[in-house]
Design an enzyme around this catalytic site. Structure first.
Site, short mmCIF file in Angstrom:
data_model
loop_
_atom_site.label_atom_id
_atom_site.label_comp_id
_atom_site.label_asym_id
_atom_site.label_seq_id
_atom_site.Cartn_x
_atom_site.Cartn_y
_atom_site.Cartn_z
N GLU A 69 48.09 33.28 49.17
CA GLU A 69 48.04 33.74 47.77
C GLU A 69 49.30 33.24 47.07
O GLU A 69 50.41 33.59 47.47
CB GLU A 69 47.94 35.27 47.73
N CYS A 198 32.95 40.51 35.30
CA CYS A 198 32.58 41.74 34.62
C CYS A 198 31.93 41.41 33.27
O CYS A 198 32.56 41.48 32.22
CB CYS A 198 33.75 42.68 34.40
N ASP A 337 34.30 37.06 43.49
CA ASP A 337 33.84 36.23 42.37
C ASP A 337 33.53 34.78 42.74
O ASP A 337 32.81 34.10 42.01
CB ASP A 337 34.89 36.23 41.25
N LYS A 345 29.68 39.61 38.91
CA LYS A 345 30.99 39.37 39.51
C LYS A 345 31.96 40.48 39.10
O LYS A 345 32.56 40.44 38.03
CB LYS A 345 31.50 37.99 39.09
N THR A 346 32.06 41.49 39.97
CA THR A 346 32.88 42.65 39.66
C THR A 346 33.67 43.12 40.88
O THR A 346 33.33 42.78 42.02
CB THR A 346 32.01 43.86 39.22
N ALA A 347 34.68 43.95 40.61
CA ALA A 347 35.44 44.56 41.71
C ALA A 347 34.55 45.56 42.45
O ALA A 347 34.74 45.78 43.65
CB ALA A 347 36.68 45.25 41.15
N CYS A 395 29.02 48.52 36.40
CA CYS A 395 29.77 48.16 35.21
C CYS A 395 29.95 49.41 34.36
O CYS A 395 28.98 49.91 33.78
CB CYS A 395 28.96 47.10 34.45
C1 LIG Z 1 38.97 42.05 31.44
C2 LIG Z 1 38.33 42.33 32.76
C3 LIG Z 1 37.66 43.53 32.97
C4 LIG Z 1 37.05 43.81 34.17
N1 LIG Z 1 36.43 45.02 34.33
C5 LIG Z 1 35.87 45.33 35.52
C6 LIG Z 1 35.29 46.62 35.73
O1 LIG Z 1 35.29 47.48 34.85
N2 LIG Z 1 34.74 46.88 36.93
C7 LIG Z 1 34.73 45.96 37.94
O2 LIG Z 1 34.23 46.28 39.01
N3 LIG Z 1 35.26 44.72 37.76
C8 LIG Z 1 35.84 44.39 36.59
N4 LIG Z 1 36.41 43.15 36.42
C9 LIG Z 1 36.20 42.09 37.42
C10 LIG Z 1 37.12 42.15 38.62
O3 LIG Z 1 38.47 42.17 38.23
C11 LIG Z 1 36.84 40.94 39.51
O4 LIG Z 1 35.46 40.88 39.79
C12 LIG Z 1 37.61 41.02 40.81
O5 LIG Z 1 38.99 40.91 40.55
C13 LIG Z 1 37.15 39.93 41.77
O6 LIG Z 1 37.99 39.87 42.88
P1 LIG Z 1 38.31 38.46 43.57
O7 LIG Z 1 39.27 38.76 44.66
O8 LIG Z 1 37.05 37.76 43.87
O9 LIG Z 1 39.02 37.61 42.43
P2 LIG Z 1 40.48 37.87 41.83
O10 LIG Z 1 40.81 39.32 41.86
O11 LIG Z 1 40.50 37.17 40.54
O12 LIG Z 1 41.46 37.17 42.86
C14 LIG Z 1 41.40 35.81 43.18
C15 LIG Z 1 42.73 35.44 43.82
O13 LIG Z 1 42.64 34.13 44.37
C16 LIG Z 1 43.86 33.48 44.15
N5 LIG Z 1 43.66 32.03 44.19
C17 LIG Z 1 43.08 31.25 43.25
N6 LIG Z 1 43.14 29.97 43.62
C18 LIG Z 1 43.77 29.95 44.82
C19 LIG Z 1 44.14 28.89 45.72
N7 LIG Z 1 43.91 27.61 45.41
N8 LIG Z 1 44.76 29.23 46.87
C20 LIG Z 1 45.02 30.53 47.17
N9 LIG Z 1 44.70 31.55 46.36
C21 LIG Z 1 44.08 31.26 45.20
C22 LIG Z 1 44.31 33.97 42.78
O14 LIG Z 1 45.71 33.81 42.59
C23 LIG Z 1 43.88 35.43 42.81
O15 LIG Z 1 44.91 36.28 43.24
C24 LIG Z 1 37.08 42.85 35.22
C25 LIG Z 1 37.76 41.64 35.03
C26 LIG Z 1 38.39 41.38 33.82
C27 LIG Z 1 39.14 40.09 33.63
#
Ligand SMILES: Cc1cc2nc3c(=O)[nH]c(=O)nc-3n(C[C@H](O)[C@H](O)[C@H](O)COP(=O)(O)OP(=O)(O)OC[C@H]3O[C@@H](n4cnc5c(N)ncnc54)[C@H](O)[C@@H]3O)c2cc1C
Length: 412
Positions: A69, A198, A337, A345-347, A395
Protein backbone atom coordinates in the site's frame (compact mmCIF):
# COMPACT_ATOMS: atom_id res chain seq x y z
CA UNK A 1 7.06 -17.94 8.17
CA UNK A 2 8.75 -15.88 5.51
CA UNK A 3 10.53 -18.02 2.99
CA UNK A 4 13.44 -16.48 1.20
CA UNK A 5 13.12 -18.25 -2.13
CA UNK A 6 16.14 -16.54 -3.56
CA UNK A 7 18.40 -17.82 -0.79
CA UNK A 8 17.73 -21.43 -1.74
CA UNK A 9 18.26 -20.56 -5.37
CA UNK A 10 21.56 -18.83 -4.65
CA UNK A 11 22.98 -21.84 -2.80
CA UNK A 12 21.81 -24.18 -5.55
CA UNK A 13 23.50 -21.97 -8.09
CA UNK A 14 26.64 -22.02 -5.97
CA UNK A 15 26.69 -25.81 -6.15
CA UNK A 16 26.27 -25.89 -9.91
CA UNK A 17 28.77 -23.09 -10.34
CA UNK A 18 26.27 -20.58 -11.77
CA UNK A 19 27.30 -17.04 -10.98
CA UNK A 20 25.34 -15.26 -8.25
CA UNK A 21 23.10 -12.64 -9.76
CA UNK A 22 21.98 -10.07 -7.21
CA UNK A 23 19.01 -8.85 -9.27
CA UNK A 24 17.24 -12.20 -9.07
CA UNK A 25 18.35 -13.17 -5.58
CA UNK A 26 16.46 -13.13 -2.33
CA UNK A 27 12.93 -12.21 -3.36
CA UNK A 28 10.94 -12.59 -0.17
CA UNK A 29 7.91 -14.87 -0.54
CA UNK A 30 4.82 -14.79 1.65
CA UNK A 31 1.91 -17.15 2.05
CA UNK A 32 -0.48 -14.27 1.38
CA UNK A 33 0.27 -11.03 -0.46
CA UNK A 34 -2.47 -8.39 -0.48
CA UNK A 35 -2.31 -5.64 -3.10
CA UNK A 36 -3.94 -2.48 -1.73
CA UNK A 37 -4.53 -1.40 1.86
CA UNK A 38 -7.89 0.29 1.45
CA UNK A 39 -11.14 -0.87 3.01
CA UNK A 40 -10.84 -4.35 1.47
CA UNK A 41 -7.12 -5.02 2.01
CA UNK A 42 -6.94 -3.67 5.56
CA UNK A 43 -10.11 -5.37 6.71
CA UNK A 44 -9.05 -8.71 5.25
CA UNK A 45 -5.66 -8.48 6.92
CA UNK A 46 -7.16 -7.66 10.31
CA UNK A 47 -9.99 -10.14 9.95
CA UNK A 48 -7.61 -12.93 9.02
CA UNK A 49 -4.84 -12.16 11.49
CA UNK A 50 -7.40 -11.63 14.25
CA UNK A 51 -5.70 -8.72 15.97
CA UNK A 52 -2.34 -7.12 15.84
CA UNK A 53 -0.63 -9.09 18.59
CA UNK A 54 -2.19 -12.54 18.06
CA UNK A 55 0.34 -15.17 17.10
CA UNK A 56 -2.24 -17.44 15.45
CA UNK A 57 -4.54 -16.44 12.60
CA UNK A 58 -8.29 -16.42 12.82
CA UNK A 59 -8.15 -19.52 10.62
CA UNK A 60 -6.03 -21.34 13.22
CA UNK A 61 -2.89 -21.07 11.08
CA UNK A 62 0.20 -18.96 11.21
CA UNK A 63 0.51 -17.78 7.66
CA UNK A 64 2.95 -15.07 6.62
CA UNK A 65 1.28 -11.93 5.28
CA UNK A 66 2.49 -8.98 3.26
CA UNK A 67 0.48 -5.99 2.13
CA UNK A 68 1.48 -3.45 -0.51
CA UNK A 69 0.00 0.00 0.00
CA UNK A 70 1.72 3.22 -1.10
CA UNK A 71 -0.20 5.63 1.10
CA UNK A 72 0.87 6.46 4.66
CA UNK A 73 -2.76 7.45 5.25
CA UNK A 74 -5.85 5.25 5.20
CA UNK A 75 -9.26 6.72 4.39
CA UNK A 76 -12.78 5.79 5.37
CA UNK A 77 -14.36 7.19 2.22
CA UNK A 78 -18.08 6.88 3.14
CA UNK A 79 -17.50 9.70 5.63
CA UNK A 80 -16.74 12.12 2.79
CA UNK A 81 -20.48 12.33 2.03
CA UNK A 82 -21.13 13.51 5.57
CA UNK A 83 -18.20 15.94 5.47
CA UNK A 84 -19.49 17.49 2.24
CA UNK A 85 -23.01 17.58 3.66
CA UNK A 86 -21.81 19.44 6.75
CA UNK A 87 -22.83 16.62 9.12
CA UNK A 88 -19.21 15.83 10.04
CA UNK A 89 -17.20 19.01 10.36
CA UNK A 90 -13.69 17.76 9.78
CA UNK A 91 -12.46 15.68 6.83
CA UNK A 92 -9.52 14.58 9.00
CA UNK A 93 -11.97 12.35 10.90
CA UNK A 94 -11.94 10.05 7.85
CA UNK A 95 -8.16 9.72 7.91
CA UNK A 96 -5.95 7.36 9.89
CA UNK A 97 -2.31 6.28 9.80
CA UNK A 98 -1.84 3.16 7.71
CA UNK A 99 0.90 1.94 10.05
CA UNK A 100 -1.58 1.77 12.94
CA UNK A 101 -3.89 -0.48 10.94
CA UNK A 102 -1.37 -3.12 9.93
CA UNK A 103 -1.00 -6.01 12.39
CA UNK A 104 2.54 -6.26 13.74
CA UNK A 105 3.14 -9.72 12.29
CA UNK A 106 2.38 -8.56 8.72
CA UNK A 107 4.99 -6.99 6.46
CA UNK A 108 4.00 -3.65 4.94
CA UNK A 109 5.62 -2.63 1.67
CA UNK A 110 4.97 1.09 1.35
CA UNK A 111 5.14 1.06 -2.41
CA UNK A 112 3.02 0.74 -5.54
CA UNK A 113 2.53 -2.49 -7.41
CA UNK A 114 3.49 -1.85 -11.04
CA UNK A 115 3.17 -5.38 -12.42
CA UNK A 116 1.94 -8.82 -11.45
CA UNK A 117 3.14 -12.04 -13.06
CA UNK A 118 0.62 -14.73 -12.11
CA UNK A 119 2.66 -17.39 -13.94
CA UNK A 120 5.67 -16.71 -11.70
CA UNK A 121 3.59 -15.86 -8.59
CA UNK A 122 5.42 -12.57 -8.42
CA UNK A 123 4.51 -8.96 -7.74
CA UNK A 124 6.77 -6.12 -8.91
CA UNK A 125 6.97 -2.91 -6.95
CA UNK A 126 7.72 0.56 -8.26
CA UNK A 127 10.96 0.89 -6.30
CA UNK A 128 12.24 -2.27 -8.00
CA UNK A 129 11.55 -4.90 -5.36
CA UNK A 130 9.88 -8.20 -6.32
CA UNK A 131 7.86 -10.25 -3.91
CA UNK A 132 6.62 -13.79 -4.29
CA UNK A 133 3.33 -15.20 -3.07
CA UNK A 134 1.57 -18.49 -2.56
CA UNK A 135 -1.83 -16.79 -2.61
CA UNK A 136 -2.50 -13.31 -3.94
CA UNK A 137 -5.41 -11.04 -3.06
CA UNK A 138 -5.89 -8.06 -5.38
CA UNK A 139 -7.76 -5.26 -3.60
CA UNK A 140 -6.59 -2.11 -5.37
CA UNK A 141 -9.93 -0.28 -5.53
CA UNK A 142 -11.24 2.02 -8.24
CA UNK A 143 -9.15 4.71 -9.87
CA UNK A 144 -10.80 8.14 -9.76
CA UNK A 145 -10.11 10.07 -12.96
CA UNK A 146 -10.95 13.74 -12.31
CA UNK A 147 -8.91 14.74 -15.36
CA UNK A 148 -11.24 12.94 -17.78
CA UNK A 149 -13.71 15.81 -17.47
CA UNK A 150 -12.26 18.89 -19.13
CA UNK A 151 -11.75 21.80 -16.74
CA UNK A 152 -12.87 19.86 -13.67
CA UNK A 153 -9.49 19.58 -11.89
CA UNK A 154 -8.90 23.34 -12.27
CA UNK A 155 -12.43 24.15 -11.10
CA UNK A 156 -12.01 21.95 -8.02
CA UNK A 157 -8.65 23.53 -7.21
CA UNK A 158 -10.09 27.05 -7.44
CA UNK A 159 -11.26 27.95 -3.92
CA UNK A 160 -13.61 30.61 -5.29
CA UNK A 161 -15.52 28.40 -7.73
CA UNK A 162 -18.75 26.76 -6.54
CA UNK A 163 -17.57 23.47 -8.07
CA UNK A 164 -17.03 20.62 -5.64
CA UNK A 165 -16.83 16.84 -5.34
CA UNK A 166 -17.07 14.42 -2.44
CA UNK A 167 -15.02 11.89 -4.40
CA UNK A 168 -11.73 12.87 -2.80
CA UNK A 169 -10.36 13.56 0.66
CA UNK A 170 -8.82 16.68 -0.82
CA UNK A 171 -12.07 18.19 -2.08
CA UNK A 172 -14.87 16.97 0.21
CA UNK A 173 -14.41 19.82 2.67
CA UNK A 174 -14.89 22.25 -0.22
CA UNK A 175 -18.33 20.74 -0.81
CA UNK A 176 -19.40 21.82 2.69
CA UNK A 177 -18.11 25.35 2.03
CA UNK A 178 -19.82 25.56 -1.35
CA UNK A 179 -23.13 24.32 0.13
CA UNK A 180 -22.85 26.94 2.87
CA UNK A 181 -21.90 29.79 0.53
CA UNK A 182 -24.70 29.07 -1.93
CA UNK A 183 -27.36 31.77 -1.89
CA UNK A 184 -29.75 30.39 -4.49
CA UNK A 185 -30.11 29.83 -8.21
CA UNK A 186 -29.33 26.67 -10.17
CA UNK A 187 -27.66 23.77 -8.35
CA UNK A 188 -26.46 20.77 -10.37
CA UNK A 189 -25.45 17.32 -9.15
CA UNK A 190 -23.96 14.93 -11.70
CA UNK A 191 -23.62 11.17 -12.19
CA UNK A 192 -21.10 9.84 -14.76
CA UNK A 193 -20.93 6.92 -17.20
CA UNK A 194 -19.05 3.79 -16.17
CA UNK A 195 -18.39 2.27 -12.76
CA UNK A 196 -18.98 4.43 -9.68
CA UNK A 197 -18.03 3.68 -6.10
CA UNK A 198 -21.10 3.89 -3.94
CA UNK A 199 -23.45 4.76 -6.78
CA UNK A 200 -25.80 6.35 -4.23
CA UNK A 201 -23.24 8.95 -3.10
CA UNK A 202 -23.83 11.40 -6.00
CA UNK A 203 -27.44 11.79 -4.86
CA UNK A 204 -26.85 11.52 -1.09
CA UNK A 205 -25.05 14.86 -1.15
CA UNK A 206 -27.97 16.33 -3.09
CA UNK A 207 -30.45 15.43 -0.34
CA UNK A 208 -28.11 16.74 2.38
CA UNK A 209 -27.60 20.00 0.47
CA UNK A 210 -31.35 20.30 -0.13
CA UNK A 211 -31.87 19.94 3.62
CA UNK A 212 -29.23 22.56 4.44
CA UNK A 213 -30.70 25.03 1.95
CA UNK A 214 -34.24 24.42 3.16
CA UNK A 215 -33.13 25.30 6.70
CA UNK A 216 -31.89 28.62 5.31
CA UNK A 217 -35.23 29.17 3.56
CA UNK A 218 -33.64 28.90 0.14
CA UNK A 219 -35.62 27.30 -2.65
CA UNK A 220 -33.14 26.83 -5.49
CA UNK A 221 -33.63 24.90 -8.71
CA UNK A 222 -32.01 21.52 -8.12
CA UNK A 223 -31.04 19.28 -11.03
CA UNK A 224 -29.72 15.72 -11.01
CA UNK A 225 -27.98 15.34 -14.37
CA UNK A 226 -27.16 11.69 -14.82
CA UNK A 227 -25.44 9.87 -17.68
CA UNK A 228 -27.56 6.81 -16.96
CA UNK A 229 -31.32 6.35 -17.25
CA UNK A 230 -32.63 6.00 -13.69
CA UNK A 231 -32.11 6.98 -10.07
CA UNK A 232 -31.22 3.48 -8.83
CA UNK A 233 -30.68 0.05 -10.36
CA UNK A 234 -33.10 -1.77 -8.03
CA UNK A 235 -36.73 -0.91 -8.90
CA UNK A 236 -38.04 -0.85 -5.33
CA UNK A 237 -35.53 1.83 -4.34
CA UNK A 238 -35.77 3.65 -7.67
CA UNK A 239 -39.48 4.17 -7.13
CA UNK A 240 -38.93 5.50 -3.59
CA UNK A 241 -36.20 7.88 -4.78
CA UNK A 242 -38.22 9.17 -7.74
CA UNK A 243 -41.07 9.93 -5.34
CA UNK A 244 -38.68 11.67 -2.98
CA UNK A 245 -37.26 13.82 -5.80
CA UNK A 246 -40.80 14.77 -6.87
CA UNK A 247 -41.60 15.83 -3.31
CA UNK A 248 -38.44 17.92 -3.12
CA UNK A 249 -38.92 19.39 -6.58
CA UNK A 250 -35.66 17.90 -7.88
CA UNK A 251 -35.50 17.75 -11.68
CA UNK A 252 -33.90 14.60 -13.15
CA UNK A 253 -32.18 14.92 -16.52
CA UNK A 254 -31.16 11.42 -17.61
CA UNK A 255 -28.71 10.65 -20.39
CA UNK A 256 -26.73 13.81 -19.55
CA UNK A 257 -23.02 13.09 -19.19
CA UNK A 258 -20.82 15.89 -17.82
CA UNK A 259 -17.89 16.41 -20.21
CA UNK A 260 -16.65 19.92 -19.46
CA UNK A 261 -16.68 22.50 -16.68
CA UNK A 262 -15.97 26.15 -17.49
CA UNK A 263 -15.40 27.48 -14.00
CA UNK A 264 -14.85 31.13 -15.02
CA UNK A 265 -18.15 31.32 -16.89
CA UNK A 266 -19.94 28.98 -14.45
CA UNK A 267 -21.06 26.78 -17.33
CA UNK A 268 -21.19 22.99 -17.54
CA UNK A 269 -21.35 21.00 -20.77
CA UNK A 270 -23.22 17.69 -20.96
CA UNK A 271 -22.95 15.18 -23.79
CA UNK A 272 -26.30 13.55 -24.46
CA UNK A 273 -26.32 9.75 -24.30
CA UNK A 274 -28.29 8.55 -27.38
CA UNK A 275 -29.24 5.19 -25.83
CA UNK A 276 -31.20 7.11 -23.23
CA UNK A 277 -32.34 10.36 -24.85
CA UNK A 278 -32.93 8.91 -28.34
CA UNK A 279 -30.74 8.13 -31.36
CA UNK A 280 -31.94 11.30 -33.11
CA UNK A 281 -29.97 13.37 -30.57
CA UNK A 282 -26.65 11.57 -31.20
CA UNK A 283 -23.69 13.96 -30.84
CA UNK A 284 -25.72 16.73 -29.17
CA UNK A 285 -24.44 18.62 -26.16
CA UNK A 286 -26.32 20.77 -23.67
CA UNK A 287 -24.65 23.68 -21.88
CA UNK A 288 -26.09 24.97 -18.61
CA UNK A 289 -25.32 27.90 -16.31
CA UNK A 290 -24.79 26.87 -12.71
CA UNK A 291 -24.51 28.56 -9.34
CA UNK A 292 -23.43 25.33 -7.64
CA UNK A 293 -22.03 22.12 -9.14
CA UNK A 294 -21.29 18.85 -7.37
CA UNK A 295 -19.43 16.73 -9.91
CA UNK A 296 -18.96 12.98 -9.73
CA UNK A 297 -15.82 12.12 -11.72
CA UNK A 298 -15.30 9.23 -14.11
CA UNK A 299 -13.84 6.15 -12.47
CA UNK A 300 -12.27 2.99 -13.78
CA UNK A 301 -10.13 0.00 -12.87
CA UNK A 302 -6.54 0.81 -11.83
CA UNK A 303 -4.29 1.19 -14.90
CA UNK A 304 -1.54 -1.09 -13.58
CA UNK A 305 -3.85 -4.12 -13.74
CA UNK A 306 -4.17 -3.91 -17.55
CA UNK A 307 -1.04 -5.91 -18.40
CA UNK A 308 -1.29 -8.46 -15.60
CA UNK A 309 -3.37 -11.02 -17.48
CA UNK A 310 -5.76 -11.02 -14.53
CA UNK A 311 -8.47 -8.73 -15.91
CA UNK A 312 -11.49 -9.15 -18.17
CA UNK A 313 -12.35 -6.92 -21.12
CA UNK A 314 -13.69 -4.23 -18.77
CA UNK A 315 -10.32 -4.04 -16.97
CA UNK A 316 -11.55 -5.49 -13.66
CA UNK A 317 -10.01 -8.59 -12.07
CA UNK A 318 -11.86 -11.62 -13.39
CA UNK A 319 -13.17 -13.74 -10.52
CA UNK A 320 -15.96 -16.25 -9.94
CA UNK A 321 -18.64 -14.15 -8.31
CA UNK A 322 -19.52 -16.66 -5.56
CA UNK A 323 -15.99 -17.63 -4.49
CA UNK A 324 -14.03 -14.49 -5.52
CA UNK A 325 -11.35 -16.84 -6.84
CA UNK A 326 -9.73 -15.93 -10.15
CA UNK A 327 -11.26 -17.55 -13.23
CA UNK A 328 -7.86 -18.81 -14.44
CA UNK A 329 -5.32 -18.70 -11.59
CA UNK A 330 -6.60 -20.63 -8.55
CA UNK A 331 -4.17 -18.93 -6.14
CA UNK A 332 -5.39 -15.43 -7.05
CA UNK A 333 -8.40 -13.78 -5.39
CA UNK A 334 -9.88 -10.33 -5.72
CA UNK A 335 -12.56 -8.38 -3.93
CA UNK A 336 -13.74 -4.85 -3.28
CA UNK A 337 -14.00 -2.23 -6.00
CA UNK A 338 -11.38 -3.69 -8.40
CA UNK A 339 -13.01 -7.08 -9.01
CA UNK A 340 -15.55 -7.78 -11.75
CA UNK A 341 -18.17 -9.12 -9.31
CA UNK A 342 -21.52 -7.82 -10.61
CA UNK A 343 -22.60 -5.93 -7.53
CA UNK A 344 -22.47 -2.34 -6.37
CA UNK A 345 -18.96 -1.14 -5.43
CA UNK A 346 -19.28 -0.37 -1.73
CA UNK A 347 -17.59 -0.93 1.61
CA UNK A 348 -20.64 -2.94 2.64
CA UNK A 349 -19.99 -5.30 -0.28
CA UNK A 350 -16.41 -5.58 1.03
CA UNK A 351 -17.82 -6.61 4.42
CA UNK A 352 -19.94 -9.28 2.72
CA UNK A 353 -16.97 -10.59 0.72
CA UNK A 354 -14.06 -10.66 3.11
CA UNK A 355 -14.98 -13.83 5.04
CA UNK A 356 -15.33 -15.66 1.72
CA UNK A 357 -11.89 -14.50 0.57
CA UNK A 358 -10.26 -15.44 3.89
CA UNK A 359 -11.78 -18.90 3.78
CA UNK A 360 -11.22 -19.56 0.08
CA UNK A 361 -7.64 -18.28 -0.05
CA UNK A 362 -7.02 -20.15 3.22
CA UNK A 363 -8.45 -23.31 1.71
CA UNK A 364 -6.04 -22.98 -1.19
CA UNK A 365 -3.21 -22.78 1.36
CA UNK A 366 -4.58 -25.76 3.33
CA UNK A 367 -5.86 -23.77 6.30
CA UNK A 368 -7.10 -25.30 9.56
CA UNK A 369 -10.34 -23.42 9.02
CA UNK A 370 -11.12 -25.21 5.77
CA UNK A 371 -10.45 -28.57 7.47
CA UNK A 372 -12.98 -27.92 10.24
CA UNK A 373 -15.20 -25.05 9.11
CA UNK A 374 -17.41 -23.23 11.59
CA UNK A 375 -20.25 -22.89 9.13
CA UNK A 376 -22.27 -20.60 11.41
CA UNK A 377 -19.61 -17.89 11.01
CA UNK A 378 -20.58 -17.37 7.39
CA UNK A 379 -23.74 -15.88 5.90
CA UNK A 380 -23.97 -18.52 3.15
CA UNK A 381 -22.10 -21.78 3.55
CA UNK A 382 -22.38 -24.59 1.02
CA UNK A 383 -21.77 -27.90 2.78
CA UNK A 384 -18.69 -29.69 1.44
CA UNK A 385 -17.56 -26.61 -0.48
CA UNK A 386 -17.32 -23.44 1.59
CA UNK A 387 -18.79 -19.98 1.99
CA UNK A 388 -20.22 -18.19 -1.02
CA UNK A 389 -20.85 -14.51 -1.64
CA UNK A 390 -24.47 -13.70 -2.48
CA UNK A 391 -23.83 -10.21 -3.89
CA UNK A 392 -24.77 -8.38 -0.68
CA UNK A 393 -24.29 -4.65 -0.90
CA UNK A 394 -26.05 -1.76 0.73
CA UNK A 395 -26.37 1.95 0.29
CA UNK A 396 -27.52 4.21 3.13
CA UNK A 397 -29.23 7.27 1.67
CA UNK A 398 -29.85 10.23 3.99
CA UNK A 399 -33.03 11.67 2.53
CA UNK A 400 -33.49 14.70 4.75
CA UNK A 401 -34.90 15.74 8.15
CA UNK A 402 -32.84 13.00 9.87
CA UNK A 403 -34.50 10.32 7.74
CA UNK A 404 -32.78 7.68 5.67
CA UNK A 405 -33.29 4.77 3.32
CA UNK A 406 -30.99 1.76 3.66
CA UNK A 407 -31.06 0.20 0.22
CA UNK A 408 -29.94 -3.43 0.63
CA UNK A 409 -29.71 -5.89 -2.23
CA UNK A 410 -27.82 -8.91 -3.58
CA UNK A 411 -27.20 -10.56 -6.98
CA UNK A 412 -30.89 -11.35 -7.45
C1 LIG B 1 -17.89 9.77 -1.48
C2 LIG B 1 -17.97 8.31 -1.21
C3 LIG B 1 -19.02 7.79 -0.45
C4 LIG B 1 -19.12 6.44 -0.20
N1 LIG B 1 -20.16 5.99 0.56
C5 LIG B 1 -20.25 4.68 0.87
C6 LIG B 1 -21.28 4.20 1.74
O1 LIG B 1 -22.11 4.96 2.24
N2 LIG B 1 -21.33 2.89 2.01
C7 LIG B 1 -20.42 2.01 1.49
O2 LIG B 1 -20.51 0.82 1.79
N3 LIG B 1 -19.43 2.42 0.65
C8 LIG B 1 -19.32 3.73 0.34
N4 LIG B 1 -18.30 4.17 -0.48
C9 LIG B 1 -17.48 3.20 -1.22
C10 LIG B 1 -16.33 2.60 -0.42
O3 LIG B 1 -15.52 3.60 0.13
C11 LIG B 1 -15.52 1.70 -1.34
O4 LIG B 1 -16.38 0.78 -1.97
C12 LIG B 1 -14.45 0.94 -0.58
O5 LIG B 1 -13.49 1.84 -0.08
C13 LIG B 1 -13.81 -0.12 -1.46
O6 LIG B 1 -12.70 -0.68 -0.84
P1 LIG B 1 -11.42 -1.11 -1.70
O7 LIG B 1 -10.43 -1.59 -0.71
O8 LIG B 1 -11.85 -1.98 -2.81
O9 LIG B 1 -10.91 0.23 -2.36
P2 LIG B 1 -10.23 1.47 -1.61
O10 LIG B 1 -10.76 1.59 -0.23
O11 LIG B 1 -10.38 2.61 -2.53
O12 LIG B 1 -8.71 1.05 -1.48
C14 LIG B 1 -7.89 0.76 -2.57
C15 LIG B 1 -6.45 0.85 -2.09
O13 LIG B 1 -5.58 0.33 -3.10
C16 LIG B 1 -4.43 1.13 -3.12
N5 LIG B 1 -3.78 1.01 -4.42
C17 LIG B 1 -4.18 1.55 -5.60
N6 LIG B 1 -3.28 1.27 -6.56
C18 LIG B 1 -2.32 0.52 -5.97
C19 LIG B 1 -1.11 -0.07 -6.45
N7 LIG B 1 -0.71 0.09 -7.72
N8 LIG B 1 -0.35 -0.78 -5.58
C20 LIG B 1 -0.74 -0.93 -4.28
N9 LIG B 1 -1.86 -0.37 -3.78
C21 LIG B 1 -2.63 0.34 -4.62
C22 LIG B 1 -4.93 2.54 -2.84
O14 LIG B 1 -3.90 3.38 -2.37
C23 LIG B 1 -6.01 2.29 -1.81
O15 LIG B 1 -5.54 2.41 -0.50
C24 LIG B 1 -18.15 5.55 -0.73
C25 LIG B 1 -17.08 6.05 -1.47
C26 LIG B 1 -16.98 7.42 -1.70
C27 LIG B 1 -15.81 7.95 -2.49
Amino acid sequence: TIMLRGVARVSARGITGVRYNSSTAANPTYDVVIVGGGSAGISLLNNWMKHSTASVDQSGDKFSFAIVEPSSKHYYQPLWTLVGGGVVSNAADSEGDTKDLIPKRAKWFQDKVVAIDPNKNEVNLEKGEKIGYKALVVAAGLQVNFDKIKGLPEALEDPNSPVCSNYSYKYCQKTATAVQNFTGGDAYFTFPTGPVKCAGAPQKIMYLAHDAWKKKNLSPNIYFNSAIGKMFAVDKYREALDKLCDEKGIVRNFGHNLVEVKADEKKAVFQLVPDIVGKDREGETVTVDFDFLHATPLMGPPDFLKETGLVDASGFVSVKKETLQHTEFPNVFSFGDCSNVPTSKTASAVAGQLGVVRYRAGKYLGSQESATPKTADFANFVEGDGPVYDGYSSCPLPVGQSKGIIAEFNFD
